[in-house]
Design a protein around this motif. Sequence first.
Motif, mmCIF file in Angstrom:
data_model
loop_
_atom_site.group_PDB
_atom_site.id
_atom_site.type_symbol
_atom_site.label_atom_id
_atom_site.label_comp_id
_atom_site.label_asym_id
_atom_site.label_seq_id
_atom_site.Cartn_x
_atom_site.Cartn_y
_atom_site.Cartn_z
ATOM 1 N N ARG A 69 0.819 -1.213 0.049
ATOM 2 C CA ARG A 69 -0.033 -0.058 0.115
ATOM 3 C C ARG A 69 0.892 1.246 0.101
ATOM 4 N NH1 ARG A 69 -3.340 -3.687 2.802
ATOM 5 N NH2 ARG A 69 -5.652 -3.460 2.335
ATOM 6 N N ALA A 90 -9.903 10.747 -0.555
ATOM 7 C CA ALA A 90 -10.535 9.940 0.477
ATOM 8 C C ALA A 90 -11.656 9.012 -0.360
ATOM 9 C CB ALA A 90 -11.421 10.913 1.262
ATOM 10 N N LEU A 91 -12.177 9.389 -1.512
ATOM 11 C CA LEU A 91 -13.067 8.744 -2.176
ATOM 12 C C LEU A 91 -12.237 7.379 -2.919
ATOM 13 C CD1 LEU A 91 -15.845 8.856 -2.429
ATOM 14 C CD2 LEU A 91 -15.722 10.317 -4.409
ATOM 15 N N ASP A 93 -9.256 6.490 -2.078
ATOM 16 C CA ASP A 93 -8.861 5.382 -1.190
ATOM 17 C C ASP A 93 -9.993 4.463 -0.800
ATOM 18 O OD1 ASP A 93 -6.594 7.484 1.036
ATOM 19 O OD2 ASP A 93 -6.286 6.130 -0.827
ATOM 20 N N MET A 94 -11.316 4.880 -0.537
ATOM 21 C CA MET A 94 -12.375 4.037 -0.189
ATOM 22 C C MET A 94 -12.543 3.023 -1.256
ATOM 23 S SD MET A 94 -15.544 5.932 1.901
ATOM 24 C CE MET A 94 -15.440 7.577 0.984
ATOM 25 N N TYR A 95 -12.514 3.402 -2.446
ATOM 26 C CA TYR A 95 -12.625 2.415 -3.594
ATOM 27 C C TYR A 95 -11.561 1.598 -3.609
ATOM 28 C CZ TYR A 95 -16.217 5.878 -4.992
ATOM 29 O OH TYR A 95 -17.323 6.951 -5.234
ATOM 30 N N GLU A 97 -9.540 0.496 -1.354
ATOM 31 C CA GLU A 97 -9.154 -0.648 -0.220
ATOM 32 C C GLU A 97 -10.156 -1.668 -0.486
ATOM 33 O OE1 GLU A 97 -7.192 -0.871 2.558
ATOM 34 O OE2 GLU A 97 -6.217 0.366 1.402
ATOM 35 N N ALA A 98 -11.549 -1.412 -0.895
ATOM 36 C CA ALA A 98 -12.307 -2.394 -1.192
ATOM 37 C C ALA A 98 -11.796 -3.434 -2.353
ATOM 38 C CB ALA A 98 -13.684 -1.756 -1.608
ATOM 39 N N ASP A 101 -9.431 -5.663 -1.098
ATOM 40 C CA ASP A 101 -10.235 -6.922 -0.362
ATOM 41 C C ASP A 101 -10.677 -7.781 -1.280
ATOM 42 O OD1 ASP A 101 -11.952 -4.784 2.322
ATOM 43 O OD2 ASP A 101 -9.810 -5.616 2.089
ATOM 44 N N ASN A 130 -22.300 -9.112 -4.999
ATOM 45 C CA ASN A 130 -23.335 -8.636 -4.294
ATOM 46 C C ASN A 130 -22.722 -7.407 -3.401
ATOM 47 O OD1 ASN A 130 -25.406 -10.224 -5.154
ATOM 48 N ND2 ASN A 130 -24.906 -11.893 -3.682
ATOM 49 N N ARG A 131 -21.481 -7.319 -3.229
ATOM 50 C CA ARG A 131 -21.000 -6.362 -2.302
ATOM 51 C C ARG A 131 -20.211 -5.254 -3.254
ATOM 52 N NH1 ARG A 131 -17.982 -7.849 3.289
ATOM 53 N NH2 ARG A 131 -19.951 -8.022 3.914
ATOM 54 N N TYR A 132 -19.390 -5.801 -4.167
ATOM 55 C CA TYR A 132 -18.428 -4.786 -4.661
ATOM 56 C C TYR A 132 -18.936 -4.181 -5.877
ATOM 57 C CZ TYR A 132 -15.385 -6.391 -0.990
ATOM 58 O OH TYR A 132 -14.905 -6.593 0.464
ATOM 59 N N VAL A 135 -21.470 -1.316 -6.093
ATOM 60 C CA VAL A 135 -20.942 -0.163 -5.859
ATOM 61 C C VAL A 135 -20.492 0.583 -6.992
ATOM 62 C CG1 VAL A 135 -19.404 1.237 -4.407
ATOM 63 C CG2 VAL A 135 -20.764 -0.878 -3.431
ATOM 64 N N TYR A 136 -19.644 0.013 -7.635
ATOM 65 C CA TYR A 136 -18.767 0.819 -8.906
ATOM 66 C C TYR A 136 -19.728 0.921 -9.989
ATOM 67 C CZ TYR A 136 -15.104 -0.741 -5.896
ATOM 68 O OH TYR A 136 -14.029 -0.865 -4.892
ATOM 69 N N GLN B 53 -20.955 -2.539 3.029
ATOM 70 C CA GLN B 53 -21.975 -3.423 4.163
ATOM 71 C C GLN B 53 -21.083 -3.642 5.313
ATOM 72 O OE1 GLN B 53 -23.100 -6.514 1.760
ATOM 73 N NE2 GLN B 53 -23.822 -5.038 0.051
ATOM 74 N N GLN B 67 -13.815 1.719 5.077
ATOM 75 C CA GLN B 67 -12.371 1.390 5.037
ATOM 76 C C GLN B 67 -11.431 2.000 5.781
ATOM 77 O OE1 GLN B 67 -11.524 -1.259 3.404
ATOM 78 N NE2 GLN B 67 -13.530 -1.668 2.199
#
Lengths: 221, 222
Positions: A69, A90-91, A93-95, A97-98, A101, A130-132, A135-136, B53, B67
Motif C-alpha cells: 500500500r 478519500a474517495l 482510497d475507499m474504492y 481499499e475495497a 479486499d 453482491n458487495r463490490y 457499488v462501482y 456493508q 475502510q
Amino acid sequence: MSGKPKLHYFNGRGRMESIRWLLAAAGVEFEECFLETKDDLTKLQKDGSLLFQQVPMVEIDGMKMVQTRAILSYIAAKYNLYGKDLKDRALIDMYVEAVIDLNELLMTHTFQPADKKQQHFATIVDKATNRYFPVYEKVLKDHGQDFLVGNQFSRADVQLLETLLMAEECKPDILAKFPLLQSFKARISNIPTIKKFLQPGSQRKPPLQEKDVPKLMKIFH
Amino acid sequence: MSGKPRLTYCNGRGRMEPVRWLLAAAGVEFEEIFLETRQQYEKLIKDGVLMFQQVPLVEIDGMKMVQTRAILSYIAGKYNLYGKDLKERAMIDMYVEGITDLMQMILMFPFSPPEAKEKNLDSVKERATNRYFPVFEKVLKQHGQDFLVGNKFSWADVQLIEAILAVEEKIPAVLSGFPQLQAFKIRMSNMPTIKKFLQPGSPRKPPPDERYVETVLKIFKK
C-alpha cells in the motif's frame, strides 16, 4: 544504475502485480529482479534491504520501499493518479481499499485446499457480485463520467480494471449484470499505456498455476 | 448536527480503535454510535449508509467514510499528521503498514479458539520482538529525534504508541530489550492530547473481553 524503479518479487502476480499495473498505467518503465529460491530471499533479508524482512520491495527514488500500500500510494501521488485534493483522495482510497479486499480473495483462491475450493469460489462470486461490483456500477451510473473519481484518470480506475479482469479469469461471465462495468473495462483497457500492458510481451504476469505453488512455498515458508 | 466526526462501531477496540487514537491525538472531539444488535447493523445496510456493508463507518466533513485505512489517511492528511512531502509520507506509510500487520495479529487474537491462543500469543511476541520493534528502535537510535519521521509528530508515532501499549497488555516485559522504545513510550504518553486519551473516562476502549467477542459474533456472523 538506470534510474528506473526496480521491483523485487517472485516471477508471478501475488502482491506485486498491482504495482506493475500502476507503474505501467503511469507510463513508467521498470526493471524486475525475480526471487527463485529461498536463498534469494534470505540474501535480501540479510543485507538489510527489506525493512520488515518481506517482499514486495521496490527501489525507487533512492528508497527501498516495502509494504504494498505504501508503494502504491507513493507511485499514485508521484504520477498524479491520486485525485486533485483530500476529498478526491478519500474517495479513491475507499474504492481502492475495497478492491484490494476483493483482490485478496481472488489471490488466495489458488492456495485453498481442495476441499475448500468450491466454497471459496462461491464466496468470491457472492462478494464480487453482491458487495463490490454494484457499488462501482452505481458510481459510474450516478455521475456518467469516464473515470471513477473527479472526472480524472486515477489509481482507482487502474486497480478496479485489474480486479475486473482477474474476476473474469475466475468466472468469465461475472460481469453479465454490470453493463457500465463492461464499458468501463473496454474504455480503460484502451488507454494507450494500459493497452500496451495488456499485450503479450509486457511485464504483466499470468495467473498462478497450481503447479507453481510448491516452488512459491519453498521460497516463503 | 454537531459538526463533530461521528463513529459507528461496536463498543470495543476492533478496527475502530486506531481511528479513535488518531482523532484524539489530533485533539479532535468525536461522537460514537455503538452497534449492539444485528438489527441495528441490518438497518444501516438497508439505509445504504455502509458503502461495502461494513463498519467502521466515520461520518466526517459531509462524507460517510468506510475502510479503516481510507479513514485514517484522511484524518492524517487533514490534521497535518502526514509529514511535509511525498517522501515523508512514504516513510510514514511504510511504518504504519508494518505496525498494522502486527496489530492485525492482536485484533484476531480474541477470536482464535482456546487451544490456539498460546501459540498465537507466542507469534505476537516473536513478531514484535524480532520483526517490528527492532526496526523502530533502530530508526529512533539512528536519528536521535523525538518522532519517527521528519522530526515532527505524525500518524506513525500515534500508531506505534498504540501498538506498544496493546502488545504490553499481553506481554508486559516486551519492551525490555528496547530502551529507545521505552523512552518513546513515555514521551508520547506525555503529549497533552495523548495523555488525556490515556486517562479514565476518555473514548479509549478497554481490551476485548468475552462479552465483546460475543457481541461481535452475534452482530456479524453469517
